[in-house]
Design a protein around this motif. Structure first.
Motif, PDB file in Angstrom:
ATOM      1  N   ALA A 245       0.835  -1.203   0.000  1.00  0.00           N
ATOM      2  CA  ALA A 245       0.000   0.000   0.000  1.00  0.00           C
ATOM      3  C   ALA A 245       0.869   1.252   0.000  1.00  0.00           C
ATOM      4  CB  ALA A 245      -0.910   0.004   1.223  1.00  0.00           C
ATOM      5  N   LEU A 246       0.332   2.304  -0.604  1.00  0.00           N
ATOM      6  CA  LEU A 246       0.956   3.623  -0.543  1.00  0.00           C
ATOM      7  C   LEU A 246       0.416   4.366   0.666  1.00  0.00           C
ATOM      8  CD1 LEU A 246       0.832   4.922  -4.214  1.00  0.00           C
ATOM      9  CD2 LEU A 246       2.880   4.766  -2.829  1.00  0.00           C
ATOM     10  N   GLN A 247       1.255   5.179   1.294  1.00  0.00           N
ATOM     11  CA  GLN A 247       0.816   6.006   2.414  1.00  0.00           C
ATOM     12  C   GLN A 247       0.949   7.476   2.011  1.00  0.00           C
ATOM     13  OE1 GLN A 247       2.808   5.156   6.085  1.00  0.00           O
ATOM     14  NE2 GLN A 247       1.363   6.313   7.320  1.00  0.00           N
ATOM     15  N   VAL A 248      -0.186   8.178   2.084  1.00  0.00           N
ATOM     16  CA  VAL A 248      -0.228   9.602   1.735  1.00  0.00           C
ATOM     17  C   VAL A 248      -0.461  10.377   3.025  1.00  0.00           C
ATOM     18  CG1 VAL A 248      -1.254  11.320   0.223  1.00  0.00           C
ATOM     19  CG2 VAL A 248      -1.317   8.902  -0.419  1.00  0.00           C
ATOM     20  N   THR A 249       0.452  11.261   3.380  1.00  0.00           N
ATOM     21  CA  THR A 249       0.436  11.891   4.699  1.00  0.00           C
ATOM     22  C   THR A 249       0.286  13.399   4.600  1.00  0.00           C
ATOM     23  OG1 THR A 249       1.803  10.137   5.649  1.00  0.00           O
ATOM     24  CG2 THR A 249       1.790  12.252   6.801  1.00  0.00           C
ATOM     25  N   ARG A 257      11.272  16.288  12.129  1.00  0.00           N
ATOM     26  CA  ARG A 257      12.216  15.762  11.149  1.00  0.00           C
ATOM     27  C   ARG A 257      11.683  14.452  10.578  1.00  0.00           C
ATOM     28  NH1 ARG A 257      17.195  14.661  14.474  1.00  0.00           N
ATOM     29  NH2 ARG A 257      17.971  13.844  12.490  1.00  0.00           N
ATOM     30  N   LEU A 258      11.955  14.224   9.289  1.00  0.00           N
ATOM     31  CA  LEU A 258      11.494  13.008   8.620  1.00  0.00           C
ATOM     32  C   LEU A 258      12.604  12.463   7.740  1.00  0.00           C
ATOM     33  CD1 LEU A 258       8.176  12.225   6.911  1.00  0.00           C
ATOM     34  CD2 LEU A 258      10.198  12.319   5.463  1.00  0.00           C
ATOM     35  N   GLN A 259      12.779  11.159   7.765  1.00  0.00           N
ATOM     36  CA  GLN A 259      13.720  10.494   6.867  1.00  0.00           C
ATOM     37  C   GLN A 259      13.034   9.309   6.202  1.00  0.00           C
ATOM     38  OE1 GLN A 259      17.362   9.452   8.920  1.00  0.00           O
ATOM     39  NE2 GLN A 259      17.961  11.606   9.212  1.00  0.00           N
ATOM     40  N   VAL A 260      13.337   9.104   4.920  1.00  0.00           N
ATOM     41  CA  VAL A 260      12.821   7.963   4.159  1.00  0.00           C
ATOM     42  C   VAL A 260      14.007   7.249   3.527  1.00  0.00           C
ATOM     43  CG1 VAL A 260      11.363   7.211   2.241  1.00  0.00           C
ATOM     44  CG2 VAL A 260      10.648   9.163   3.644  1.00  0.00           C
ATOM     45  N   VAL A 261      14.039   5.928   3.696  1.00  0.00           N
ATOM     46  CA  VAL A 261      15.113   5.114   3.121  1.00  0.00           C
ATOM     47  C   VAL A 261      14.493   4.142   2.122  1.00  0.00           C
ATOM     48  CG1 VAL A 261      16.930   3.417   3.570  1.00  0.00           C
ATOM     49  CG2 VAL A 261      16.571   5.327   5.155  1.00  0.00           C
ATOM     50  N   GLY A 262      15.089   4.069   0.929  1.00  0.00           N
ATOM     51  CA  GLY A 262      14.529   3.237  -0.132  1.00  0.00           C
ATOM     52  C   GLY A 262      15.446   2.121  -0.568  1.00  0.00           C
ATOM     53  N   VAL A 263      15.430   1.836  -1.860  1.00  0.00           N
ATOM     54  CA  VAL A 263      16.187   0.727  -2.441  1.00  0.00           C
ATOM     55  C   VAL A 263      17.695   0.951  -2.255  1.00  0.00           C
ATOM     56  CG1 VAL A 263      16.609  -0.553  -4.583  1.00  0.00           C
ATOM     57  CG2 VAL A 263      14.347   0.411  -4.116  1.00  0.00           C
ATOM     58  N   ALA A 275       2.988  21.841   9.368  1.00  0.00           N
ATOM     59  CA  ALA A 275       1.547  21.822   9.132  1.00  0.00           C
ATOM     60  C   ALA A 275       1.232  22.330   7.726  1.00  0.00           C
ATOM     61  CB  ALA A 275       0.827  22.677  10.173  1.00  0.00           C
ATOM     62  N   GLY A 276       0.381  21.606   7.019  1.00  0.00           N
ATOM     63  CA  GLY A 276       0.012  21.967   5.653  1.00  0.00           C
ATOM     64  C   GLY A 276       0.757  21.196   4.584  1.00  0.00           C
ATOM     65  N   ASN A 277       1.854  20.512   4.972  1.00  0.00           N
ATOM     66  CA  ASN A 277       2.634  19.722   4.009  1.00  0.00           C
ATOM     67  C   ASN A 277       1.917  18.419   3.668  1.00  0.00           C
ATOM     68  OD1 ASN A 277       5.989  20.469   5.273  1.00  0.00           O
ATOM     69  ND2 ASN A 277       4.760  21.509   3.732  1.00  0.00           N
ATOM     70  N   LEU A 278       2.068  17.997   2.420  1.00  0.00           N
ATOM     71  CA  LEU A 278       1.602  16.687   1.973  1.00  0.00           C
ATOM     72  C   LEU A 278       2.778  15.938   1.387  1.00  0.00           C
ATOM     73  CD1 LEU A 278      -1.324  15.191   1.337  1.00  0.00           C
ATOM     74  CD2 LEU A 278      -0.598  15.621  -1.010  1.00  0.00           C
ATOM     75  N   LEU A 279       2.908  14.665   1.729  1.00  0.00           N
ATOM     76  CA  LEU A 279       3.975  13.848   1.151  1.00  0.00           C
ATOM     77  C   LEU A 279       3.490  12.423   0.965  1.00  0.00           C
ATOM     78  CD1 LEU A 279       6.276  12.335   3.671  1.00  0.00           C
ATOM     79  CD2 LEU A 279       5.077  14.345   4.466  1.00  0.00           C
ATOM     80  N   ILE A 280       4.130  11.706   0.069  1.00  0.00           N
ATOM     81  CA  ILE A 280       3.770  10.324  -0.238  1.00  0.00           C
ATOM     82  C   ILE A 280       5.020   9.460  -0.132  1.00  0.00           C
ATOM     83  CG2 ILE A 280       2.761   8.766  -1.937  1.00  0.00           C
ATOM     84  CD1 ILE A 280       1.363  11.149  -3.179  1.00  0.00           C
ATOM     85  N   VAL A 281       4.894   8.358   0.605  1.00  0.00           N
ATOM     86  CA  VAL A 281       6.007   7.420   0.755  1.00  0.00           C
ATOM     87  C   VAL A 281       5.790   6.264  -0.218  1.00  0.00           C
ATOM     88  CG1 VAL A 281       7.205   5.866   2.323  1.00  0.00           C
ATOM     89  CG2 VAL A 281       6.313   8.044   3.171  1.00  0.00           C
ATOM     90  N   PRO A 282       6.735   5.988  -1.115  1.00  0.00           N
ATOM     91  CA  PRO A 282       6.571   4.891  -2.080  1.00  0.00           C
ATOM     92  C   PRO A 282       6.420   3.538  -1.384  1.00  0.00           C
ATOM     93  CG  PRO A 282       8.369   6.342  -2.729  1.00  0.00           C
ATOM     94  CD  PRO A 282       7.980   6.744  -1.339  1.00  0.00           C
TER      95      PRO A 282
END
Length: 356
Positions: A245-249, A257-263, A275-282
């Motif tokens: 599933a995709l998560q849309v936040t 602070r936010l960190q995302v780690v991928g492939v 506040a007001g930001n939108l982001l999507i985690v693959p």
């Protein structure tokens, strides 16, 4: 070419005295198009009325601010008129006609996030208005309107031309709108700020899940959702959606602070969210957040009605299930280091309080 995952703010699409409509654009947030996700916000001033409409996408609405009234007409069903307020989540399946009205002094702000995979444009909602300058009536000729609704010339012309507003209008103070009916609310909305907590970690954070058990309509929408509140300086365990599933936040309140780690173990995003930001985690990417001193709250939709997550740290972290010998070999560390690693976070699940 790598996708830009950085969080974005919504931009105004249209509006006037009654309020405004804002949306996130796939050109600025490519993951919207990639994930077939739409996101928008409706802001209504006092006496603001969002004209009846339906969308090409199923979605979840979440009331960010204020209070008002919503009209919801499911296919082949009566109109449900419900009172809405901050914290309410509403599932809106395909074919639903809605209208929104604010009679209070405080601005009413509603967030919409949903699936555009069956829509006209990937990553964007397309609304079809029943009335107004861009409404369905204006597209038909007078003789079609007369014939379809069995009315005379004058009535047909009034139906076609009287409402010159587009999407959102401001009503006169003396206009009477339907009063909400308490029994209509059952099964239509869930207040995430008042619902029982699914997880509650002292001095760290809590979460309310929106799923088919507490709001069955999300099954028709095909989306789950959650409201997460992280205390000041607390941390959310690194984790990922383990069911593709995709998560849309959307960041509701505070910052952090936010960190995302991928492939290939690559950190694909490190940023501060506000506040007001939108982001999507693959899909399958691992994300973690640390709140600033004032705390951090976010509302997310997940592209499955009953989402599943794997957490990599904490008492329910996946590493706790791995045998000591495998951990030693995998990390290439001695037994003493493995024992220290395993002995930590035995009581904290999902959310971690600030360091002492």
């Amino acid at each position: 070419m790598e996708l830009d995952l950085s969080p974005k703010l919504a931009k105004k699409v249209y509006g006037g005295d009654g309020g405004s409509y804002h949306a996130w654009c796939p050109n600025e947030l490519p993951m919207l198009r990639e994930g077939n996700i739409g996101a928008a916000k409706l802001a209504l001033e006092k006496s603001g009325f969002a004209l009846p409409r339906y969308s090409d996408s199923s979605m979840v609405a979440y009331v960010l601010q204020g209070a008002g009234v919503a009209g919801i007409i499911l296919p082949e069903s009566e109109e449900k008129v419900i009172a809405i307020k901050k914290g309410d989540a509403i599932a809106l399946p395909f074919g639903v006609i809605t209208w929104w009205y604010n009679k209070e002094d405080v601005e009413l702000v509603v967030l919409f996030m949903g699936d555009t995979s069956k829509g006209h444009k990937a990553g964007q909602f397309t609304d079809f208005f029943l009335t107004g300058s861009n409404g369905i009536f204006t597209g038909f000729t007078t003789d079609f309107v007369k014939r379809a609704w069995d009315v005379d010339d004058d009535t047909a012309k009034a139906l076609i031309g009287n409402q010159t507003g587009k999407g959102i209008v401001k009503l006169d103070a003396n206009v009477k709108m339907p009063e909400p009916k308490p029994d209509h609310r059952k099964g239509m909305a869930l207040n995430c700020e008042e619902a029982p907590l699914d997880t509650d970690i002292k001095n760290a954070g809590n979460v309310v899940l929106l799923n088919t058990r507490n709001l069955p309509l999300v099954g028709q929408v095909g989306l789950g959702a959650d409201l997460v509140r992280l205390e000041g300086n607390a941390m959310c365990s690194p984790g990922f959606s383990c069911d593709s599933a995709l998560q849309v936040t959307y960041i509701v309140k505070g910052s952090g602070r936010l960190q995302v780690v991928g492939v290939d173990g690559k950190r694909v995003l490190e940023t501060v969210v506000k506040a007001g930001n939108l982001l999507i985690v693959p899909r399958f990417y691992v994300v973690s957040k640390i709140a600033d001193p004032e705390g951090l709250s976010w509302f997310s939709i997940i592209t499955t009605p009953n989402p599943m997550f794997t957490h990599l740290a904490g008492s329910i972290g996946a590493w706790k299930a791995v045998s000591p010998e495998v951990l030693q070999a995998a990390f290439k560390v001695p037994a003493e280091t493995e024992k220290v690693f395993r002995s930590k976070r035995t009581n904290d699940a999902i959310f971690f309080p600030p360091p002492k």
